[in-house]
Scaffold this motif. Structure first.
Motif, PDB file in Angstrom:
ATOM      1  N   CYS A   6      10.493 -16.625 -18.031  1.00 50.70           N
ATOM      2  CA  CYS A   6       9.098 -16.680 -18.465  1.00 50.70           C
ATOM      3  C   CYS A   6       8.186 -15.965 -17.464  1.00 50.70           C
ATOM      4  N   CYS A  13       5.463 -19.937 -14.439  1.00 50.39           N
ATOM      5  CA  CYS A  13       6.333 -20.855 -15.171  1.00 50.39           C
ATOM      6  C   CYS A  13       7.762 -20.601 -14.735  1.00 50.39           C
ATOM      7  N   PHE A  15      10.478 -21.475 -16.403  1.00 52.35           N
ATOM      8  CA  PHE A  15      11.433 -21.502 -17.511  1.00 52.35           C
ATOM      9  C   PHE A  15      12.283 -20.230 -17.533  1.00 52.35           C
ATOM     10  N   HIS A  33       9.776 -21.784 -26.704  1.00 51.77           N
ATOM     11  CA  HIS A  33       9.247 -22.187 -25.398  1.00 51.77           C
ATOM     12  C   HIS A  33       7.753 -21.904 -25.307  1.00 51.77           C
ATOM     13  N   HIS A  38       3.514 -23.643 -23.723  1.00 51.33           N
ATOM     14  CA  HIS A  38       2.276 -22.920 -23.437  1.00 51.33           C
ATOM     15  C   HIS A  38       1.271 -22.987 -24.575  1.00 51.33           C
TER      16      HIS A  38
HETATM   17 ZN   LIG Z   1       6.939 -20.603 -19.742  1.00 55.33          ZN
END
Ligand SMILES: [Zn+2]
Length: 57
Positions: A6, A13, A15, A33, A38
């Motif tokens: 991400c 972030c 992720f 995601h 978000h």
């Molecule tokens: Zn993210």
């Protein structure tokens, strides 16, 4: 295997995933995601382009 981070699209972030089985799956995982984490319900075209560029095939 296909991965995505991400932060590669400019988000602060952590992720990431590395185990999508296809580019299409990676796009789906990234979109899910974005929506869940978000609050991005509709991916705008500029973000979609960044996501495409960030996906590592
Ligand atoms: Zn993210």
């Amino acid at each position: 295997m296909t991965g995505f981070k991400c932060k590669d699209v400019g988000m602060n972030c952590g992720f990431e995933f590395k185990d999508a089985t296809s580019r299409e799956e990676a796009v789906q995982l990234a979109a899910t995601h974005a929506r869940v984490a978000h609050g991005i319900a509709i991916i705008p075209p500029d973000l979609a382009a960044k996501v495409q560029a960030a996906i590592k095939a």
